[in-house]
Write a protein that holds these residues in place. Structure first.
Motif, PDB file in Angstrom:
ATOM      1  N   UNK A 192      -9.688 -30.224  -8.086  1.00 46.05           N
ATOM      2  CA  UNK A 192      -9.643 -29.946  -9.530  1.00 46.05           C
ATOM      3  C   UNK A 192      -9.440 -28.479  -9.880  1.00 46.05           C
ATOM      4  N   UNK A 193      -9.884 -27.579  -8.982  1.00 49.08           N
ATOM      5  CA  UNK A 193      -9.762 -26.151  -9.303  1.00 49.08           C
ATOM      6  C   UNK A 193      -8.580 -25.478  -8.607  1.00 49.08           C
ATOM      7  N   UNK A 194      -7.691 -26.245  -7.979  1.00 46.90           N
ATOM      8  CA  UNK A 194      -6.573 -25.653  -7.244  1.00 46.90           C
ATOM      9  C   UNK A 194      -5.656 -24.843  -8.145  1.00 46.90           C
ATOM     10  N   UNK A 196       4.831 -38.677   5.681  1.00 50.63           N
ATOM     11  CA  UNK A 196       4.642 -38.169   4.329  1.00 50.63           C
ATOM     12  C   UNK A 196       5.642 -37.066   4.000  1.00 50.63           C
ATOM     13  N   UNK A 197       5.987 -36.955   2.709  1.00 50.65           N
ATOM     14  CA  UNK A 197       6.813 -35.834   2.283  1.00 50.65           C
ATOM     15  C   UNK A 197       5.947 -34.580   2.231  1.00 50.65           C
ATOM     16  N   UNK A 198       6.595 -33.416   2.173  1.00 51.57           N
ATOM     17  CA  UNK A 198       5.861 -32.149   2.097  1.00 51.57           C
ATOM     18  C   UNK A 198       4.957 -32.115   0.871  1.00 51.57           C
ATOM     19  N   UNK A 199       5.485 -32.570  -0.271  1.00 57.80           N
ATOM     20  CA  UNK A 199       4.704 -32.535  -1.514  1.00 57.80           C
ATOM     21  C   UNK A 199       3.516 -33.483  -1.456  1.00 57.80           C
ATOM     22  N   UNK A 200       3.694 -34.652  -0.810  1.00 59.15           N
ATOM     23  CA  UNK A 200       2.582 -35.594  -0.673  1.00 59.15           C
ATOM     24  C   UNK A 200       1.463 -34.991   0.157  1.00 59.15           C
ATOM     25  N   UNK A 201       1.833 -34.307   1.233  1.00 62.92           N
ATOM     26  CA  UNK A 201       0.813 -33.670   2.079  1.00 62.92           C
ATOM     27  C   UNK A 201       0.061 -32.607   1.285  1.00 62.92           C
ATOM     28  N   UNK A 202       0.812 -31.830   0.489  1.00 59.69           N
ATOM     29  CA  UNK A 202       0.171 -30.791  -0.324  1.00 59.69           C
ATOM     30  C   UNK A 202      -0.762 -31.417  -1.352  1.00 59.69           C
ATOM     31  N   UNK A 203      -0.307 -32.457  -2.026  1.00 60.04           N
ATOM     32  CA  UNK A 203      -1.106 -33.079  -3.090  1.00 60.04           C
ATOM     33  C   UNK A 203      -2.414 -33.646  -2.572  1.00 60.04           C
ATOM     34  N   UNK A 204      -2.456 -34.041  -1.298  1.00 62.28           N
ATOM     35  CA  UNK A 204      -3.698 -34.561  -0.726  1.00 62.28           C
ATOM     36  C   UNK A 204      -4.764 -33.464  -0.610  1.00 62.28           C
ATOM     37  N   UNK A 205      -4.323 -32.219  -0.568  1.00 63.30           N
ATOM     38  CA  UNK A 205      -5.274 -31.109  -0.447  1.00 63.30           C
ATOM     39  C   UNK A 205      -5.693 -30.544  -1.800  1.00 63.30           C
ATOM     40  N   UNK A 206      -5.059 -31.004  -2.873  1.00 63.07           N
ATOM     41  CA  UNK A 206      -5.319 -30.442  -4.202  1.00 63.07           C
ATOM     42  C   UNK A 206      -6.702 -30.850  -4.693  1.00 63.07           C
ATOM     43  N   UNK A 246      -2.580 -29.129 -10.806  1.00 62.80           N
ATOM     44  CA  UNK A 246      -2.320 -28.410  -9.562  1.00 62.80           C
ATOM     45  C   UNK A 246      -1.391 -29.136  -8.617  1.00 62.80           C
ATOM     46  N   UNK A 247      -1.025 -30.378  -8.942  1.00 58.75           N
ATOM     47  CA  UNK A 247      -0.186 -31.164  -8.036  1.00 58.75           C
ATOM     48  C   UNK A 247       1.277 -30.748  -8.106  1.00 58.75           C
ATOM     49  N   UNK A 248       1.987 -31.014  -7.032  1.00 57.79           N
ATOM     50  CA  UNK A 248       3.431 -30.782  -6.980  1.00 57.79           C
ATOM     51  C   UNK A 248       4.142 -32.061  -7.404  1.00 57.79           C
ATOM     52  N   UNK A 249       5.413 -31.950  -7.819  1.00 60.05           N
ATOM     53  CA  UNK A 249       6.121 -33.150  -8.277  1.00 60.05           C
ATOM     54  C   UNK A 249       6.351 -34.159  -7.159  1.00 60.05           C
ATOM     55  N   UNK A 250       6.299 -35.425  -7.502  1.00 66.77           N
ATOM     56  CA  UNK A 250       6.585 -36.499  -6.543  1.00 66.77           C
ATOM     57  C   UNK A 250       7.897 -37.182  -6.905  1.00 66.77           C
TER      58      UNK A 250
END
Length: 671
Positions: A14-16, A2-12, A72-76
């Motif tokens: 609704x209130x992030x 996974x990319x760094x952003x994908x890993x982050x987005x999995x933890x996001x 709250x998501x990062x760009x993909x």
């Protein structure tokens, strides 16, 4: 992998996005582990007798939690520079144009434009049912993933997915919510957002805006008289739409503008009075000066001075009606010029005989010699708190001869005069963002204002590359519904129309202002495309093993314009570097210097970071880098590398070498 952003987005969650904002503004309510201390926060509220936790109104709609999560998501996606444009006519421009999904662009801009935008103007889809809006998200997550992320049951998952491809209120709100949340973060402390809308979503837009910006941040609701009727109502034909105005911090906004002598019009008033003084010293008669000022007030930034065309020893004034009342003063008024009484207005004067005598004594009455009614003088310097009227009318005259030449395929482009009037309120060095660029009227308005007052305003435009055609089974291009005119004119996508409008507007401005245009007039833009990597590159990323000592794929080249199937002549290295510069908070005109280590080209940015992207790094390059850092020939705080271009042995050698340096240099590995 996974990319760094994908890993982050999995933890996001609704209130992030909300928690991140709270963490920035209220860090004392977060524990060392990063969790929000709700009890501590509640205690603070209780001390102030606030009971909003149990009472109050809030807006709910299908998809709200999903929309909150999106915010709250990062760009993909990656940012691909259009090297042909950026190294050509746009090389020295401070303006930016992004082709791509505006949600993704807003995510990218969070890093290098947060708290830096002065004004946002947007004209989003109105969701009328006939404007082509449908909710575009495809809900790539599985049903089980949606249940897990939002705590939904089967029925609730189906309700959420029901908005896909629909134009319901919930679909429109889910679409707008994350975009407005991200837009708010981009605004500077005194920033303002203008949102055009019609009656179909005006009420819901106000509710969602007040939830995001705050009820007390509401500034105005402008009613724009469009001078054209929409015969789509059973009883009443509408001829207006709305523009809602919100501030990010109304108190800061009032502090910035409220204590200035001329209020928000300071620049415009100063410029207008400067023109008046020049006319006064030109030898023109009063009548000729008034005629010149009448022409001047046709410019949008001077439109609020309309009728202030006359001058006496007290200053600039306009004539106001001295009658217009019921049961007024019927006593005649003596005219000192004609030496006889003037006619009494119908229903009488609005002032008493005593007040009229006082006004005459103070030379506040304009008398005439042709028998017409006298008028009251209203002086500009006594009306310094003026503001734009909440009801504005489109100029019925054509905006510009350019629009006739341009032949815009848009059925109802925003009036240039309307946008220019809004933008003219703000300072001459403001940055303006429009992430629904459409026909690029906002960019045109920025350039036009700069040409008139030597301003240094900048624009950032974002437009989705909506195609004006589709391909049928036979491979033939067929224009889309509503895209026939654009396709006929040679435009394959809407963003092409936007960019062409900017170029033609710039040419027209240069032609019309050949002798007066400032030398540093910025009539161009840097262009970037925001796109998802192609499937093959994503598959290679998934299969990548950082522990493999052999790198057998050209991962970097997968991000070139050619590999991504778009125009622009960008190499994969240029795409990755551009994306990372934005991620690290650098502007798109940051000073990037090439640094050589033997035959390997790295990139240094503002004596701060060194970027290693391409393959080919080995022991010799590590030795040279450590030598330059150790002898202070090279000064950087961190080394950022593209993990896919390095095998485990190269990484370990570089990592160990940097740890042995006296000066601390951080190694950042990105995937």
């Amino acid at each position: 992998m996974q990319t760094d952003n994908e890993r982050y987005n999995e933890t996001v969650q609704p209130n992030t996005a909300f928690l991140n904002e709270l963490k920035e503004k209220l860090p004392k309510f977060f524990t060392k582990e990063g969790s929000f201390d709700f009890d501590k926060f509640k205690d603070q509220l209780k001390n102030k007798n606030v009971n909003e936790l149990s009472e109050g109104y809030q807006l709910d709609f299908i998809g709200k939690d999903y929309a909150r999560r999106q915010a709250g998501e990062m760009p993909s996606t990656v940012i691909v520079p259009d090297e042909k444009q950026n190294q050509g006519e746009g090389k020295d421009s401070k303006n930016l144009f992004f082709t791509g999904d505006n949600l993704e662009v807003l995510r990218h801009l969070q890093n290098n434009y947060q708290n830096k935008i002065d004004v946002i103007y947007i004209d989003p889809p109105y969701n009328t049912g006939s404007d082509g809006f449908v909710y575009p998200d495809s809900f790539e997550y599985s049903d089980e993933k949606l249940k897990d992320m939002f705590g939904l049951d089967d029925d609730q998952v189906e309700r959420l997915k029901s908005i896909q491809g629909k134009s319901s209120h919930s679909a429109w709100l889910t679409f707008m919510y994350p975009r407005l949340v991200l837009a708010k973060r981009l605004l500077c402390k005194e920033g303002v957002i203008f949102i055009s809308i019609d009656s179909n979503e005006q009420a819901t837009l106000r509710e969602i805006s007040e939830e995001i910006f705050g009820e007390n941040q509401f500034i105005a609701e402008i009613i724009r008289n469009t001078n054209s009727s929409k015969n789509n109502s059973l009883f009443i034909s509408t001829s207006h739409d709305y523009c809602l105005v919100y501030g990010k911090n109304r108190q800061a906004l009032e502090q910035k503008y409220g204590d200035k002598k001329w209020s928000v019009y300071k620049n415009n008033v100063d410029e207008y009075l400067k023109r008046v003084k020049n006319l006064q010293t030109s030898g023109l008669s009063s009548r000729e000066i008034a005629n010149e000022l009448k022409q001047l007030t046709k410019y949008p930034r001077f439109i609020d001075f309309t009728n202030y065309w006359y001058i006496d020893e007290r200053g600039l004034y306009r004539k106001d009606n001295i009658g217009g009342v019921k049961n007024g003063n019927m006593h005649p008024l003596y005219n000192p010029i004609t030496k006889k009484n003037d006619p009494v207005p119908p229903n009488g004067y609005r002032y008493s005989p005593e007040k009229l005598k006082e006004l005459v004594k103070e030379n506040r009455i304009q008398f005439h010699t042709d028998g017409s009614l006298p008028a009251v003088k209203r002086y500009l310097n006594e009306n310094l708190k003026q503001r734009p009227k909440a009801i504005m009318s489109d100029d019925q005259r054509p905006d510009d001869k350019l629009l006739k030449k341009f032949k815009t395929p848009f059925s109802n482009p925003k009036q240039l005069s309307f946008i220019t009037r809004i933008l003219s309120i703000f300072s001459k060095d403001s940055t303006f963002l429009d992430f629904f660029a459409g026909s690029a009227t906002t960019a045109h308005a920025v350039m036009k204002l700069n040409s008139q007052d030597n301003g240094k305003r900048r624009f950032i435009m974002v437009q989705l590359p909506e195609k004006t055609y589709h391909v049928n089974k036979n491979g033939t291009e067929i224009p889309t519904d509503g895209g026939e005119e654009a396709y006929k004119l040679g435009y394959k996508s809407v963003d092409e129309i936007s960019r062409q409008r900017i170029k033609m507007a710039s040419e027209q401005i240069r032609e019309d202002n050949e002798l007066t245009l400032p030398k540093d007039f910025d009539g161009s833009f840097k262009h970037y495309r925001v796109v998802k990597p192609v499937k093959q590159t994503l598959e290679e990323i998934d299969d990548f093993d950082p522990n493999n000592t052999n790198l057998f794929t050209e991962m970097v080249d997968g991000f070139s314009s050619k590999s991504l199937g778009i125009d622009g002549d960008a190499s994969g290295e240029e795409t990755i570097l551009t994306t990372w510069l934005a991620k690290d908070g650098y502007s798109f005109d940051a000073n990037v210097e090439e640094v050589k280590f033997d035959n390997y080209a790295a990139h240094k940015v503002e004596d701060n970071r060194l970027y290693l992207i391409n393959k080919g790094w080995g022991a010799d390059q590590t030795k040279e880098l450590l030598n330059q850092l150790g002898t202070h020939q090279l000064e950087v705080q961190s080394v950022v590398l593209f993990g896919y271009s390095f095998n485990v042995a190269e990484l370990r050698e570089l990592e160990n070498g940097l740890k042995q340096l006296d000066s601390k240099v951080t190694l950042i590995k990105r995937y």
